[in-house]
Design a protein around this motif. Structure first.
Motif, PDB file in Angstrom:
ATOM      1  N   ASP A  20      50.354  79.209  32.889  1.00  0.00           N
ATOM      2  CA  ASP A  20      50.001  78.000  33.646  1.00  0.00           C
ATOM      3  C   ASP A  20      48.520  77.660  33.467  1.00  0.00           C
ATOM      4  O   ASP A  20      48.157  76.488  33.374  1.00  0.00           O
ATOM      5  CB  ASP A  20      50.310  78.197  35.130  1.00  0.00           C
ATOM      6  N   ALA A  24      45.355  74.002  31.423  1.00  0.00           N
ATOM      7  CA  ALA A  24      44.110  73.364  31.864  1.00  0.00           C
ATOM      8  C   ALA A  24      42.957  73.620  30.895  1.00  0.00           C
ATOM      9  O   ALA A  24      41.843  73.142  31.116  1.00  0.00           O
ATOM     10  CB  ALA A  24      43.736  73.855  33.258  1.00  0.00           C
ATOM     11  N   ARG A  35      47.522  70.420  28.346  1.00  0.00           N
ATOM     12  CA  ARG A  35      48.636  69.706  28.975  1.00  0.00           C
ATOM     13  C   ARG A  35      48.789  68.299  28.388  1.00  0.00           C
ATOM     14  O   ARG A  35      49.909  67.796  28.243  1.00  0.00           O
ATOM     15  CB  ARG A  35      48.458  69.633  30.489  1.00  0.00           C
ATOM     16  N   CYS A  39      52.099  66.860  26.423  1.00  0.00           N
ATOM     17  CA  CYS A  39      52.724  65.584  26.792  1.00  0.00           C
ATOM     18  C   CYS A  39      52.853  64.686  25.561  1.00  0.00           C
ATOM     19  O   CYS A  39      53.874  64.008  25.376  1.00  0.00           O
ATOM     20  CB  CYS A  39      51.893  64.901  27.877  1.00  0.00           C
ATOM     21  N   ARG A  86      47.407  60.366  31.788  1.00  0.00           N
ATOM     22  CA  ARG A  86      47.939  60.119  33.133  1.00  0.00           C
ATOM     23  C   ARG A  86      49.338  60.711  33.286  1.00  0.00           C
ATOM     24  O   ARG A  86      49.678  61.272  34.340  1.00  0.00           O
ATOM     25  CB  ARG A  86      47.965  58.615  33.421  1.00  0.00           C
ATOM     26  N   ALA A  89      49.093  64.498  33.735  1.00  0.00           N
ATOM     27  CA  ALA A  89      48.634  64.870  35.076  1.00  0.00           C
ATOM     28  C   ALA A  89      49.730  64.695  36.114  1.00  0.00           C
ATOM     29  O   ALA A  89      49.795  65.432  37.103  1.00  0.00           O
ATOM     30  CB  ALA A  89      47.419  64.034  35.453  1.00  0.00           C
ATOM     31  N   ALA A  90      50.630  63.740  35.874  1.00  0.00           N
ATOM     32  CA  ALA A  90      51.696  63.466  36.836  1.00  0.00           C
ATOM     33  C   ALA A  90      52.707  64.606  36.929  1.00  0.00           C
ATOM     34  O   ALA A  90      53.417  64.718  37.935  1.00  0.00           O
ATOM     35  CB  ALA A  90      52.412  62.164  36.472  1.00  0.00           C
ATOM     36  N   TYR A  91      52.776  65.451  35.905  1.00  0.00           N
ATOM     37  CA  TYR A  91      53.742  66.559  35.962  1.00  0.00           C
ATOM     38  C   TYR A  91      53.354  67.586  37.019  1.00  0.00           C
ATOM     39  O   TYR A  91      54.218  68.244  37.591  1.00  0.00           O
ATOM     40  CB  TYR A  91      53.830  67.242  34.589  1.00  0.00           C
ATOM     41  N   GLU A  92      52.057  67.760  37.267  1.00  0.00           N
ATOM     42  CA  GLU A  92      51.522  68.703  38.253  1.00  0.00           C
ATOM     43  C   GLU A  92      51.903  70.148  37.920  1.00  0.00           C
ATOM     44  O   GLU A  92      51.048  70.974  37.670  1.00  0.00           O
ATOM     45  CB  GLU A  92      51.967  68.332  39.672  1.00  0.00           C
ATOM     46  N   ASP A  93      53.184  70.480  37.932  1.00  0.00           N
ATOM     47  CA  ASP A  93      53.627  71.838  37.600  1.00  0.00           C
ATOM     48  C   ASP A  93      53.805  71.931  36.085  1.00  0.00           C
ATOM     49  O   ASP A  93      54.659  71.239  35.513  1.00  0.00           O
ATOM     50  CB  ASP A  93      54.948  72.144  38.308  1.00  0.00           C
ATOM     51  N   PRO A  94      53.028  72.774  35.406  1.00  0.00           N
ATOM     52  CA  PRO A  94      53.140  72.885  33.949  1.00  0.00           C
ATOM     53  C   PRO A  94      54.547  73.243  33.472  1.00  0.00           C
ATOM     54  O   PRO A  94      54.947  72.874  32.370  1.00  0.00           O
ATOM     55  CB  PRO A  94      52.141  73.993  33.596  1.00  0.00           C
TER      56      PRO A  94
END
Length: 217
Positions: A20, A24, A35, A39, A86, A89-94
């Motif tokens: 996880d 970052a 991340r 994506c 964007r 970042a919207a996934y939040e949980d990798p």
């Protein structure tokens, strides 16, 4: 076709092995975290599926090498790049991002294995055979695999044959060969501007140095 599958499988396996915290970390793509890169790979996989499902009747206008255009270096204001950040970042949980890549990526891999290499497909206003289109993506997967592990010292490298073929493709795009002393990885990183050459490397590049970096679009 086999090299597409091996390079794509190796890249998705490398993503699946990320912690996880790794998501970052910075990637080898300027301005993108890992991340964001992952994506982007989801979007790439969608593009593969769309293209393989878009047959064309016209004669091919591009091949695996001429598929790529040389473009200006990103200025950081591309709307699609901003959207990718964007979305990531919207996934939040990798793990959700990893699941999405595995889901769509597996489908793209199966579609590639089932595709007729001679099938003509349309993408970006051009026509290619499916074999050439998928071969072009060997370069995409290999470069992004290097981007993925750029700041992950323990990350598994791309397959050796994918590195060698990607170097050969980049040399054909450049119209010149990189010095034999350059490893395939260094040729790709320096050739695409992902790493600046040392003084000795620049001297070895000779006139080719003036053409670099080769930014592919």
């Amino acid at each position: 076709m086999d090299l597409f599958s091996r390079s794509w499988t190796a890249l998705r396996t490398a993503v699946a092995g990320l912690s996880d915290e790794d998501f970052a970390r910075p990637s080898g793509c300027a301005g993108w975290l890992v991340r964001d890169l992952v994506c982007h790979l989801v979007i790439d996989a969608q593009d593969v599926l769309i293209t393989l499902a878009t047959p064309a009747e016209a004669e091919p206008t591009r091949d695996a090498v001429t598929y790529w255009n040389l473009v200006e270096a990103p200025a950081g204001d591309d709307p699609l790049d901003a959207l990718t950040v964007r979305l990531a970042a919207a996934y939040e949980d990798p793990r959700l991002l990893t699941f999405h890549l595995d889901d769509v990526g597996s489908a793209a891999g199966r579609a590639a294995e089932l595709a007729d290499p001679g099938l003509r497909v349309s993408t970006r206003g051009q026509v290619l055979t499916a074999g050439d289109y998928l071969h072009a993506y060997v370069l995409e997967w290999t470069l992004h695999h290097l981007d993925l592990i750029a700041h992950l010292p323990d990350g598994a490298e791309p397959p050796a044959d994918a590195l060698a073929e990607s170097r050969a493709m980049l040399e054909r795009i450049a119209g010149a060969a990189f010095p034999p002393a350059f490893s395939d990885q260094d040729a790709l990183l320096i050739g695409t501007g992902r790493r600046a050459p040392s003084g000795a490397e620049r001297a070895a590049l000779g006139g080719l140095a003036e053409k670099l970096p080769l930014v592919l679009g």
